[in-house]
Design a protein around this motif. Structure first.
Motif, PDB file in Angstrom:
ATOM      1  N   VAL A 161      -9.414   3.741  -6.161  1.00 43.15           N
ATOM      2  CA  VAL A 161      -7.995   2.974  -6.065  1.00 43.15           C
ATOM      3  C   VAL A 161      -8.196   1.537  -6.475  1.00 43.15           C
ATOM      4  O   VAL A 161      -9.078   0.942  -6.508  1.00 43.15           O
ATOM      5  CB  VAL A 161      -8.063   2.700  -4.675  1.00 43.15           C
ATOM      6  N   TRP A 176      -4.540   4.880  -9.779  1.00 45.76           N
ATOM      7  CA  TRP A 176      -5.896   5.179  -9.530  1.00 45.76           C
ATOM      8  C   TRP A 176      -6.386   5.264 -10.904  1.00 45.76           C
ATOM      9  O   TRP A 176      -5.961   5.293 -11.871  1.00 45.76           O
ATOM     10  CB  TRP A 176      -6.186   6.583  -8.821  1.00 45.76           C
ATOM     11  N   CYS A 185     -10.815  -2.099 -12.121  1.00 47.02           N
ATOM     12  CA  CYS A 185     -10.021  -1.922 -11.088  1.00 47.02           C
ATOM     13  C   CYS A 185      -9.420  -3.355 -10.410  1.00 47.02           C
ATOM     14  O   CYS A 185      -8.530  -3.243 -10.127  1.00 47.02           O
ATOM     15  CB  CYS A 185     -10.623  -1.099 -10.220  1.00 47.02           C
TER      16      CYS A 185
END
Length: 326
Positions: free
Chosen positions: A120, A258, A268
């Motif tokens: 995520v 994602w 991320c």
């Protein structure tokens, strides 16, 4: 310098030359290589808009070459699979929606675990769901519709824009909470479901606000309530479902980013920070509101907790109706 020291110096220099690119390769994302933002849905929808926005911001803010790519098919599975199989280097990202989280619960061919097989990066926007009824009926409020559906359940049914959608799950919970026993009619998308409701062929629909709110105004549909904890700036005149008489009834469609499993926390985290910054910009808030969307700004951990709760609730609701993946 003697020969031995010369060899040692050359060896050290060689090691340094090799070490620098290794450090550079790990810490210089993005560098040189284009970033693909895979959108597993057709152009034009909210998901496509947000995916292209991600690509645009990656290019503008990080100096990357980022390209949005629609990879459609299999109810989102084709594009998602492309990301699942990609290298975890930050150069392939998935811009998708609620459907990604519940896909294995809905599609037989979806054998991945969204919480284990994807990283995520961010949730970017959400759209509260709204309950609407056909304008062909004389009942115009939630209380009137509920009373009529209880009195004559065979004269009322629900349109479902697609199996496993947020609206489908919200309809299951609505029927459970109200004790109604109404038929559900499944469509291939919101537009045909909405068209049939306007014509009175189906009487009720729960779907994202961006799909329903623009259709009101000519009396063909009635918006009965919004499934949010408080009234939305997207439609201040629409009461919450709690105000209408169904407390705690909250559902939303949502969108996120994602990366393949194993993508570094640093990459991320940079994507998360970029999207939070973007969604706080006044111009972006105005742009999202114009598309009947609410910006989301939250950490990766907050997104993970939210997504986990959505998956749990979806599994429980689908089990209630004995839904089998197709």
């Amino acid at each position: 310098m003697n020969r031995r020291n010369l060899l040692l110096a050359a060896s050290a220099a060689g090691a340094g030359i090799l070490a620098v690119p290794a450090v550079h390769a790990q810490g210089a994302w993005p560098h040189g290589k284009p970033i693909r933002v895979i959108i597993p849905w057709p152009p034009g929808a909210a998901n496509d808009t947000l995916g292209r926005l991600l690509a645009q911001r990656l290019s503008e803010k990080l100096g990357a070459t980022a390209v949005a790519e629609n990879r459609t098919g299999g109810a989102g599975l084709v594009g998602t699979s492309a990301v699942l199989q990609a290298a975890p280097d930050g150069y392939t990202l998935l811009a998708s929606a609620f459907n990604t989280a519940v896909m294995p619960l809905v599609l037989k061919g979806a054998t991945f675990d969204p919480q284990k097989d994807l990283e995520v990066c961010a949730r970017t926007a959400r759209a509260p769901l709204v309950l609407a009824s056909t304008g062909q009926k004389r009942e115009k409020t939630y209380v009137e519709v509920l009373a009529a559906a209880r009195a004559k359940p065979r004269e009322w049914n629900f349109a479902i824009s697609s199996l496993g959608s947020a609206g489908h799950l919200a309809t299951i919970e609505f029927l459970r909470r109200t004790g109604l026993d109404l038929d559900m009619v499944t469509y291939r998308g919101t537009q045909p479901a909405l068209t049939d409701m306007m014509g009175g062929n189906v009487q009720l629909l729960i779907d994202p606000c961006f799909a329903i709110l623009p259709a009101r105004g000519d009396g063909k549909i009635n918006v009965l309530g919004i499934a949010a904890p408080e009234r939305s700036g997207l439609a201040n005149d629409v009461p919450t479902m709690a105000e209408s008489g169904l407390p705690g009834y909250e559902f939303q469609s949502w969108y996120g980013v994602w990366a393949p499993k194993g993508t570094s926390a640093e990459i991320c985290g940079r994507i998360n920070a970029l999207m939070q910054e973007t969604m706080r910009e006044p111009a972006m808030v105005q742009r999202m509101t114009g598309q009947v969307l609410e910006p989301v700004t939250e950490s990766i951990e907050e997104s993970k907790r939210f997504i986990a709760s959505e998956i749990t609730r979806a599994g429980e609701l689908l089990k209630l109706v004995n839904y089998q993946p197709e």
